[in-house]
Each structure stands twice: as structure tokens, then as C-alpha cells.
Design an enzyme around this catalytic site. Structure first.
Site, PDB file in Angstrom:
ATOM      1  N   ASP A  34       0.844  -1.198   0.000  1.00  0.00           N
ATOM      2  CA  ASP A  34       0.000   0.000   0.000  1.00  0.00           C
ATOM      3  C   ASP A  34       0.875   1.242   0.000  1.00  0.00           C
ATOM      4  OD1 ASP A  34      -1.977  -1.769   0.188  1.00  0.00           O
ATOM      5  OD2 ASP A  34      -2.717  -1.149   2.167  1.00  0.00           O
ATOM      6  N   ASP A  38       0.784   4.297  -2.592  1.00  0.00           N
ATOM      7  CA  ASP A  38       0.559   5.691  -2.189  1.00  0.00           C
ATOM      8  C   ASP A  38       1.666   6.611  -2.699  1.00  0.00           C
ATOM      9  OD1 ASP A  38      -1.713   4.969  -0.978  1.00  0.00           O
ATOM     10  OD2 ASP A  38      -0.905   4.950   1.065  1.00  0.00           O
ATOM     11  N   SER A  83     -36.188  -3.587 -15.818  1.00  0.00           N
ATOM     12  CA  SER A  83     -35.912  -4.438 -14.658  1.00  0.00           C
ATOM     13  C   SER A  83     -36.343  -5.858 -15.000  1.00  0.00           C
ATOM     14  CB  SER A  83     -36.637  -3.909 -13.435  1.00  0.00           C
ATOM     15  OG  SER A  83     -38.000  -3.904 -13.685  1.00  0.00           O
ATOM     16  N   LEU A  84     -36.222  -6.742 -14.042  1.00  0.00           N
ATOM     17  CA  LEU A  84     -36.538  -8.137 -14.299  1.00  0.00           C
ATOM     18  C   LEU A  84     -37.865  -8.499 -13.661  1.00  0.00           C
ATOM     19  CD1 LEU A  84     -33.100  -9.741 -13.429  1.00  0.00           C
ATOM     20  CD2 LEU A  84     -34.101  -9.494 -15.689  1.00  0.00           C
ATOM     21  N   GLU A 113     -27.119 -16.563 -12.274  1.00  0.00           N
ATOM     22  CA  GLU A 113     -26.227 -15.613 -11.588  1.00  0.00           C
ATOM     23  C   GLU A 113     -26.832 -15.233 -10.253  1.00  0.00           C
ATOM     24  OE1 GLU A 113     -25.813 -12.206 -14.133  1.00  0.00           O
ATOM     25  OE2 GLU A 113     -25.426 -13.452 -15.877  1.00  0.00           O
ATOM     26  N   LYS A 115     -28.216 -12.475  -7.579  1.00  0.00           N
ATOM     27  CA  LYS A 115     -28.868 -11.170  -7.686  1.00  0.00           C
ATOM     28  C   LYS A 115     -28.282 -10.284  -6.589  1.00  0.00           C
ATOM     29  CE  LYS A 115     -33.400  -9.115  -8.355  1.00  0.00           C
ATOM     30  NZ  LYS A 115     -33.261  -7.964  -7.463  1.00  0.00           N
ATOM     31  N   ASP A 117     -27.489  -7.281  -4.217  1.00  0.00           N
ATOM     32  CA  ASP A 117     -28.450  -6.360  -3.615  1.00  0.00           C
ATOM     33  C   ASP A 117     -27.822  -4.978  -3.466  1.00  0.00           C
ATOM     34  OD1 ASP A 117     -30.772  -5.538  -2.591  1.00  0.00           O
ATOM     35  OD2 ASP A 117     -30.560  -6.512  -0.641  1.00  0.00           O
ATOM     36  N   ARG A 136     -30.259   3.969 -12.935  1.00  0.00           N
ATOM     37  CA  ARG A 136     -31.422   3.476 -13.658  1.00  0.00           C
ATOM     38  C   ARG A 136     -32.471   4.571 -13.837  1.00  0.00           C
ATOM     39  NH1 ARG A 136     -35.816  -0.099 -14.456  1.00  0.00           N
ATOM     40  NH2 ARG A 136     -37.089   0.508 -12.700  1.00  0.00           N
ATOM     41  N   TYR A 224     -22.874  -7.278 -15.051  1.00  0.00           N
ATOM     42  CA  TYR A 224     -23.623  -8.478 -15.414  1.00  0.00           C
ATOM     43  C   TYR A 224     -24.300  -8.448 -16.784  1.00  0.00           C
ATOM     44  CZ  TYR A 224     -27.320  -5.582 -13.354  1.00  0.00           C
ATOM     45  OH  TYR A 224     -28.163  -4.565 -13.052  1.00  0.00           O
ATOM     46  N   LYS A 287     -30.846 -16.253 -16.984  1.00  0.00           N
ATOM     47  CA  LYS A 287     -30.867 -15.590 -18.298  1.00  0.00           C
ATOM     48  C   LYS A 287     -30.651 -16.630 -19.388  1.00  0.00           C
ATOM     49  CE  LYS A 287     -28.682 -11.569 -16.247  1.00  0.00           C
ATOM     50  NZ  LYS A 287     -27.458 -10.809 -16.070  1.00  0.00           N
ATOM     51  N   LYS A 311     -36.595 -14.398  -6.037  1.00  0.00           N
ATOM     52  CA  LYS A 311     -36.225 -13.725  -4.780  1.00  0.00           C
ATOM     53  C   LYS A 311     -36.301 -14.708  -3.623  1.00  0.00           C
ATOM     54  CE  LYS A 311     -37.022  -9.041  -5.224  1.00  0.00           C
ATOM     55  NZ  LYS A 311     -36.635  -7.954  -4.443  1.00  0.00           N
ATOM     56  N   CYS A 405     -42.445   5.662  33.000  1.00  0.00           N
ATOM     57  CA  CYS A 405     -41.173   5.792  32.281  1.00  0.00           C
ATOM     58  C   CYS A 405     -40.077   4.989  32.985  1.00  0.00           C
ATOM     59  CB  CYS A 405     -40.768   7.262  32.200  1.00  0.00           C
ATOM     60  SG  CYS A 405     -39.165   7.490  31.401  1.00  0.00           S
ATOM     61  N   CYS A 408     -37.361   7.704  34.353  1.00  0.00           N
ATOM     62  CA  CYS A 408     -37.599   8.725  35.386  1.00  0.00           C
ATOM     63  C   CYS A 408     -38.866   8.462  36.201  1.00  0.00           C
ATOM     64  CB  CYS A 408     -37.661  10.116  34.760  1.00  0.00           C
ATOM     65  SG  CYS A 408     -39.136  10.360  33.747  1.00  0.00           S
ATOM     66  N   CYS A 423     -43.200   9.771  27.411  1.00  0.00           N
ATOM     67  CA  CYS A 423     -42.929  10.210  28.767  1.00  0.00           C
ATOM     68  C   CYS A 423     -43.053  11.733  28.731  1.00  0.00           C
ATOM     69  CB  CYS A 423     -41.508   9.816  29.189  1.00  0.00           C
ATOM     70  SG  CYS A 423     -40.991  10.712  30.656  1.00  0.00           S
ATOM     71  N   CYS A 429     -36.225  14.114  32.324  1.00  0.00           N
ATOM     72  CA  CYS A 429     -36.027  12.696  31.989  1.00  0.00           C
ATOM     73  C   CYS A 429     -34.677  12.565  31.263  1.00  0.00           C
ATOM     74  CB  CYS A 429     -37.183  12.222  31.113  1.00  0.00           C
ATOM     75  SG  CYS A 429     -37.033  10.509  30.604  1.00  0.00           S
TER      76      CYS A 429
HETATM   77  S1  IVH Z   1     -29.848  -8.438 -15.333  1.00  0.00           S
HETATM   78  C1  IVH Z   1     -32.477  -6.854 -18.714  1.00  0.00           C
HETATM   79  N1  IVH Z   1     -28.352  -9.583 -13.479  1.00  0.00           N
HETATM   80  O1  IVH Z   1     -31.839  -6.668 -10.179  1.00  0.00           O
HETATM   81  C2  IVH Z   1     -31.660  -7.490 -17.627  1.00  0.00           C
HETATM   82  N2  IVH Z   1     -29.778  -7.806 -12.810  1.00  0.00           N
HETATM   83  O2  IVH Z   1     -34.832  -5.986 -11.793  1.00  0.00           O
HETATM   84  C3  IVH Z   1     -31.236  -6.535 -16.622  1.00  0.00           C
HETATM   85  N3  IVH Z   1     -29.592  -7.223 -10.429  1.00  0.00           N
HETATM   86  O3  IVH Z   1     -32.143  -3.527 -10.345  1.00  0.00           O
HETATM   87  C4  IVH Z   1     -30.823  -7.009 -15.318  1.00  0.00           C
HETATM   88  N4  IVH Z   1     -28.061  -8.710  -9.906  1.00  0.00           N
HETATM   89  O4  IVH Z   1     -29.775  -4.025 -11.021  1.00  0.00           O
HETATM   90  C5  IVH Z   1     -29.279  -8.636 -13.742  1.00  0.00           C
HETATM   91  N5  IVH Z   1     -26.954 -10.674 -11.971  1.00  0.00           N
HETATM   92  C6  IVH Z   1     -27.864  -9.731 -12.235  1.00  0.00           C
HETATM   93  C7  IVH Z   1     -28.350  -8.860 -11.225  1.00  0.00           C
HETATM   94  C8  IVH Z   1     -29.324  -7.913 -11.555  1.00  0.00           C
HETATM   95  C9  IVH Z   1     -28.822  -7.719  -9.452  1.00  0.00           C
HETATM   96  C10 IVH Z   1     -30.562  -6.117 -10.217  1.00  0.00           C
HETATM   97  C11 IVH Z   1     -30.627  -5.083 -11.288  1.00  0.00           C
HETATM   98  C12 IVH Z   1     -32.048  -4.581 -11.224  1.00  0.00           C
HETATM   99  C13 IVH Z   1     -32.782  -5.742 -10.659  1.00  0.00           C
HETATM  100  C14 IVH Z   1     -33.570  -6.444 -11.742  1.00  0.00           C
END
Ligand code: IVH
Length: 671
Positions: A34, A38, A83-84, A113, A115, A117, A136, A224, A287, A311, A405, A408, A423, A429
Site C-alpha cells: 500500500d 501511495d 428491470s426483471l 447468476e 442477484k 443487492d 437506472r 452483469y 438468463k 427472490k 417511564c 424517570c 414520557c 427525563c
Molecule cells: S440483469 C435486462 N443480473 O436486479 C436485464 N440484474 O430488476 C437486466 N440485479 O435492479 C438485469 N443482480 O440491477 C441482472 N446478476 C444480475 C443482477 C441484476 C442484481 C438487479 C438489477 C435490477 C434488478 C432487476
């Protein structure tokens, strides 16, 4: 040194630092210490500083961020950011699989894959350089957060290898668990509220206005999804692997599945193993691997037909309720907390759970020593979601909310229509007294540096402070005698207290901690009433007349001024020189000229900075908004305003005015 040599050294340092950065943050295999890293960085920064003509926005030095506060420009996504579809059961996954099989009517392969968070991001690269990072947003347009994203060390600024000239790659920005814990620890120490979960923390960080602050947050990113006109391969996974070779961080936990059984194995494995990952996932994504098949399957209005997410169900713990204890907050609200036999839940040991209020305890029909189910519903604080009545021993008693409380001894009160018990002893207090002082000194209130909750606890215990006015009588000698208090820290605190006398009235009003008077309401009150005397004398009608103030806030303000101790406190603070009236400048320019109209400021201006213009809008009763919508009243356009913004304003028929026209608008109505 010759300019040429300097340029050469700078280039070399940039190349090397990009490499070391990649080895450290993407591969996890650093080859230098490191310290050496630096040193190289310092040298680069020094050379860049001396040679501003050699500036490069993608230099590794740019990852430290800047103090310049940014307004996020909105950018239209080249490819909509969909989104998915979500599924929650194995039947739903089976349905998805069968649907795809039927539509394709030929063999296909799924890529599974994790997901992640966090929060989604779209990165655009041109000629191997990161040129834009966009959130997004609403899927059609998002915020340009490039400056913030450049601070994330695992995102390459400069690619290696054989990449297409132009492409977009999407992924998830997240905070690993350890980084999240560390960051919240630091926030608690600074008296700032901790983030509820890593997802909020990541999303909040990306929208931070100051990229220097973002640079200090340990954000990370998995990519991804690769998009573009010329992709390296006709398969999704192969494209990701190729992107890995250009320097992107691609998850190692990707699997090909040929049938539903393999899909379920993947789900079952990660449902358990996810707790051991260093970051949080909330499900699995499937996918179709073949891009030609993806194209044939296409999209619905909201999501692709070739992908779906599964999920995880919130993980439940089952444990014994040992006892219920009660916490008293700054406003006197009493919150019940369940103390539990320690139980493992989503990777952490849970010993306490929130019970929220008396109604929740009743609706759970919670009894002493019950066996209970606990869940972490996406938030860090777990909650009790159910009781196992079969496991209850017959003679146990229901949990009864306390009547007095715990701090007090005062009898608790419940305001009609509200769930919480209070209270009413706000004056003596202890947690209320200490809580009010902590709020008073906090950053957004009086911002008294160096004074933390520990010091307040000590000063309170020694009877040196009993309310916020006492702070102004503190002497350095009172402070130096405290445990672990150095001379310099004591002096800093005294200086901080002194300086707080200059804090504007609006913030003083917020600092007083009147219930429901947050930062914005305090500003509105200060600008409408100008000083504490006028506010004290305000009737409910006059208060409600102020924009954004309703009956609840009005009553709380009136109630505050009926308590004799509050009146004495205000007199004492006034006597100590704390601002109890809006300053002349605030007063004279402030008005309601703009009467709630909303403005978007964009471009650069000659007479005022963007921030100055914004504060003029604010002081004249207007609203500053960052994006143009049909509700925007005016776009104030400076030089170099983005064409997209102008086009949008024109499309929506929103008047575009110049800086001069805007100033005239204010001056005319102030005449
Ligand atoms: S693919 C059209 N792959 O999950 C395909 N999304 O609604 C687009 N997310 O907010 C998404 N891990 O950001 C994909 N391995 C993954 C993911 C992923 C997390 C999130 C994505 C989005 C939500 C999907």
C-alpha cells in the site's frame, strides 16, 4: 525536466497505477505494498498539479473525488434500462422455464447468476475509456453520476485488450458487508444516523453531491450485462468472460444450467450459502445464454422475456423471548424492544428485535417467555413476525406495555390517534435531556465540532450541563478534567460552541428540537416569522398559512411555547448570543415573490454561481428541482446548457429564461 519527459512519466505512472488498482480491487492479488502504491499516487498527483495541461479525466488520481458539489444531469439511456420480472416460488420458475421452452421450441441453456443487492448502474465506454455512468432512474432516463462512479476502484477507467470502440456495460454497485459495518460505525461516532441496510447505503452514496465523500465509501461493483452494436460473442456468458479480460469485475459465481433440476440445485445451494458471501444477495437471476434466442424472445413493456429473477424468502429465526425492555428517545417516545435468546439469522447473531409500539405487541398477542419467529425484512433491525402459541406454557402472562417511564418514573401518556406512548417529563427525563443536547449540537443543527455523545454523557453526569443553554457556560477547565480529554480537544469544543452563536436562526429553530420541526419546516418558519418572538405569538391560523405547515406541526409549535421551561431556555439562549432572528440579508431578500414556482438551473452563469442562483430562488419562496418535468415552471438557462435539457423544456412547453430575465423577475416584484 523536459515537458516530454514529464508527459512520459505521467503516462507511465497512470498505466502502472491502473494496473495495480486492477490487481488490488478486481483480482484481489496486489503485487506492491500500500505504501508503494501511495508513493506512486503522490508523485502522479504532484506532477499533474504542476502540469495542468496534461490533465486527464480518467487518470487514477481522479478516483479521490472532488469537493465540488454537483447537480446531476439527466441522461436518456441509449438502451432502456429495464428491470426483471420477479418470482418467489419454484412453481413460478418452472412456469418461466416452460414458457421459454415453448416460445423457442428448441434446446436452450440458462445462465444462473446471483442477484446482487445494491443499485443498478450503466457504464458507457468509448475507445476503452469510461465516459459516462448513469443510474437506472425511471428506466428511460437516469442521473449522470460519473464523478461519483469514478471513485469506485473496481470499475476500470481505462480498459485493456481488444474491446469494441463503443459499448455499454451494466451492473450493480453495492457495499460489501464489512465495509457497510465500518461505515455505519463511523456514522454513529459522528452522530449521524446509520444506514438501514447496504442497499440504501450504496444507493445513497451514489447520489451524494460530493464525490470526495463517495470516494471514502468502500463501494464495489459486479458487471452483469454487456450491450452494444458489436459484441465479442453470440452468448451472454462468453461476453461477460471477455469483459472480464478487459478489466471488469465479473462475478465468479455463474453457472450454466441445461435443465430445471440444475436450476433448483443452484437456488437451494445459494439460499443457504449466501450468508457466507462477503456481500448481500437477495435472489438469483436466470438468463437465456444465446443472444439470438434472447432476441427472438424479446421484451414485454417492462422486462425481458429471456430473463427472470427468483427472490429468496426472508429467512426466519425461531427463538425464546427473554424479556421486553423499553427505550426512551429524545422526544420522549417509548419504544419496546424484545430481548431474545441469541439466534443465527442471515449471517448475524440476533439478540434483539424491534416491537415498534403497544399495538404491535397486542396484535402479536405476545406473552412472557413465548417462542417467537424473527425476520430481517431487508432492514438491519430484525422484527418479530409471529408467535408459536403451541409452544406456550399455560400460565404465562401477556406482555403488558409499561405504564411509567423506565428512566424517570413519570406516568406515560398516549396522544390520541398516535401509536406511541410518551414520557411527558421532557424537562428532567435523562435520555430526553441528553437526546436534545445531542440533537442541538448535531451537524445539521448547531454543528458543534468535537462534542460527541460520550462527552455529553460525562458532562451531564457531573451536572455541568442540564440543557442546551448550559453549553454556553462551559469553560475549558470543565472539559480538561474529563476522562480522555486533551487540551486541544477541549479548546476545539469551546471554539465550536463560540462559533455556533453565528448559526442562522433557521438552524437554531431546527436545533431546538420542537416535535415535527425538521430542517425544511424550520426554514419555512424562520422565513415566514423572522424571529422567535413573532413565532411565539403566532396563532394556529397564521402557522397553517405557511407553505407546507399543517395542523399537526402548528399544534406542536404552539404546544412548545406553552411550556414555561422552554420559554426560559429561549431567553437564556438569547442572552448567550444565539441567533433568535433571521439575519438582515435573509430578511430583506426573503419573500414569496416566486410563490412556490419550481425552477431548474442549468449551464454556467456570469453574474452568479449556480448555488447563488439556487439560494435566491429558495429565499424568494421558489423551489429548486434538478430534473425538468411537466410541473417545472421555468428553466433558467446559462451558457453551455446541455441540448437534451433545452429540447425537453421545449417539448414540454416550459419557458426558458436567461440569467438576466430571472434577475429582472425578482427585482421587479421586490420594487
Ligand atoms: S440483469 C435486462 N443480473 O436486479 C436485464 N440484474 O430488476 C437486466 N440485479 O435492479 C438485469 N443482480 O440491477 C441482472 N446478476 C444480475 C443482477 C441484476 C442484481 C438487479 C438489477 C435490477 C434488478 C432487476
Amino acid at each position: 525536466m523536459h515537458k516530454e519527459n514529464i508527459a512520459q512519466e505521467i503516462n507511465q505512472l497512470r498505466q502502472q497505477l491502473h494496473q495495480h488498482n486492477y490487481r488490488y480491487y478486481v483480482l484481489n492479488q496486489p503485487v506492491i505494498s500500500d505504501y508503494d502504491f501511495d508513493q506512486m499516487m503522490h508523485r502522479l498527483i504532484e506532477l499533474e498539479h504542476q502540469n495542468p495541461d496534461l490533465f486527464d479525466p480518467n487518470s487514477p488520481s481522479q478516483r479521490v473525488g472532488s469537493d465540488i458539489s454537483q447537480e446531476f444531469e439527466q441522461v436518456i439511456h441509449k438502451y432502456p434500462m429495464l428491470s426483471l420480472g420477479n418470482t418467489y416460488s419454484e412453481e413460478d420458475v418452472t412456469d418461466f422455464y416452460n414458457r421459454v421452452a415453448k416460445l423457442l421450441n428448441e434446446p436452450f441453456e440458462l445462465v444462473c447468476e446471483l442477484k446482487y443487492d445494491g443499485t443498478a448502474i450503466g457504464l458507457t465506454y468509448e475507445n476503452g475509456r469510461l465516459i459516462r455512468a448513469v443510474t437506472r432512474g425511471d428506466g428511460v432516463r437516469g442521473d449522470d453520476v460519473t464523478a461519483n462512479v469514478k471513485t469506485i476502484r473496481s470499475i476500470p477507467l481505462q480498459l485493456e485488450g481488444d474491446y469494441p470502440a463503443s459499448f455499454e456495460i451494466r451492473g450493480e454497485i453495492f457495499l460489501p458487508r464489512a465495509g457497510f459495518e465500518k461505515m455505519n460505525e463511523a456514522r454513529r461516532e459522528a452522530g449521524e444516523p446509520p444506514f438501514a441496510n447496504p442497499r440504501n447505503a450504496a444507493a445513497g452514496s451514489l447520489k451524494t453531491q460530493n464525490s470526495k465523500m463517495v470516494a471514502q465509501r468502500p463501494l464495489d461493483c459486479f458487471l452483469y450485462y454487456l450491450l452494444g452494436e458489436e459484441l465479442p460473442a453470440p452468448y451472454h456468458h462468453q461476453n461477460l468472460e471477455t469483459a472480464r479480460s478487459w478489466g471488469f469485475k465479473i462475478s465468479p459465481y455463474i453457472k450454466h444450467c441445461q435443465n430445471l433440476n440444475e436450476v433448483f440445485d443452484f437456488i437451494h445451494h445459494w439460499d443457504k450459502a449466501r450468508n457466507e458471501l462477503p456481500f448481500e444477495i437477495d435472489g438469483i437471476v436466470f438468463k437465456v445464454n444465446n443472444l439470438d434466442q434472447q432476441k427472438r424472445l424479446g421484451f414485454t413493456a417492462k422486462s425481458p422475456r429471456w430473463a427472470i429473477s427468483y427472490k429468496f424468502k426472508a429467512e426466519q429465526g425461531y427463538t425464546l423471548l427473554q424479556s421486553v425492555s423499553y427505550q426512551v428517545g429524545r422526544t420522549g417516545a417509548v419504544t419496546p424492544v424484545a430481548n431474545l435468546d441469541p439466534v443465527q439469522l442471515a449471517g448475524t447473531t440476533v439478540k434483539r428485535a424491534s416491537l415498534h409500539n403497544a399495538d404491535i405487541i397486542k396484535s402479536l398477542d405476545l406473552h412472557q417467555q413465548d417462542m417467537v419467529y424473527v425476520e430481517k425484512g431487508g432492514e438491519i433491525i430484525p422484527k418479530i413476525v409471529g408467535v408459536d402459541t403451541d409452544a406456550r406454557t399455560p400460565d404465562t402472562q401477556p406482555v403488558e406495555f409499561i405504564t411509567h417511564c423506565p428512566e424517570c418514573g413519570t406516568e406515560l401518556k398516549r396522544v390520541e390517534g398516535e401509536a406511541a406512548f410518551y414520557c411527558p417529563n421532557s424537562v428532567t427525563c435523562p435520555p430526553q435531556v441528553k437526546g436534545r443536547i445531542e440533537h442541538f449540537i448535531s451537524r445539521k443543527a448547531m454543528n458543534i465540532d468535537g462534542l460527541g455523545s460520550e462527552t455529553i454523557e460525562l458532562l451531564y453526569k457531573q451536572n455541568l450541563i442540564n440543557d442546551v443553554a448550559d453549553l454556553y457556560s462551559l469553560k475549558k477547565t470543565n472539559l480538561v478534567q474529563l476522562e480522555r480529554m486533551g487540551d486541544k480537544s477541549a479548546q476545539n469544543i469551546i471554539t465550536g460552541i463560540d462559533a455556533s452563536r453565528e448559526v442562522p436562526f433557521a438552524r437554531v429553530l431546527f436545533a431546538l428540537g420542537i416535535r415535527f420541526v425538521g430542517e425544511t419546516v424550520a426554514k419555512k418558519l424562520a422565513s415566514a416569522f423572522k424571529n422567535i418572538e413573532a413565532l411565539k405569538g403566532a396563532t394556529q391560523e397564521q402557522l397553517i398559512d405557511v407553505d407546507e405547515i399543517g395542523e399537526k406541526i402548528a399544534n406542536s409549535v404552539i404546544q412548545y411555547f406553552t411550556v414555561p421551561e422552554n420559554l426560559t431556555l429561549i431567553d437564556r439562549l438569547t442572552g448567550k448570543g444565539v441567533q433568535m432572528a433571521a439575519a438582515e440579508t435573509e430578511e430583506t431578500t426573503a419573500g414569496n415573490t416566486l410563490n412556490g414556482q419550481s425552477f431548474v438551473i442549468s449551464g454556467s452563469f456570469s453574474s452568479f454561481s449556480r448555488d447563488e442562483l439556487k439560494s435566491i430562488i429558495d429565499k424568494n419562496g421558489g423551489k429548486n428541482v434538478s430534473g425538468i418535468s411537466s410541473k417545472t415552471n421555468y428553466l433558467v438557462a446559462g451558457e453551455k446548457i446541455g441540448p437534451a435539457k433545452l429540447a425537453k423544456a421545449e417539448k414540454l412547453g416550459i419557458p426558458v429564461i436567461t440569467e438576466e430575465e430571472f434577475i429582472q423577475m425578482i427585482e421587479q416584484s421586490n420594487e
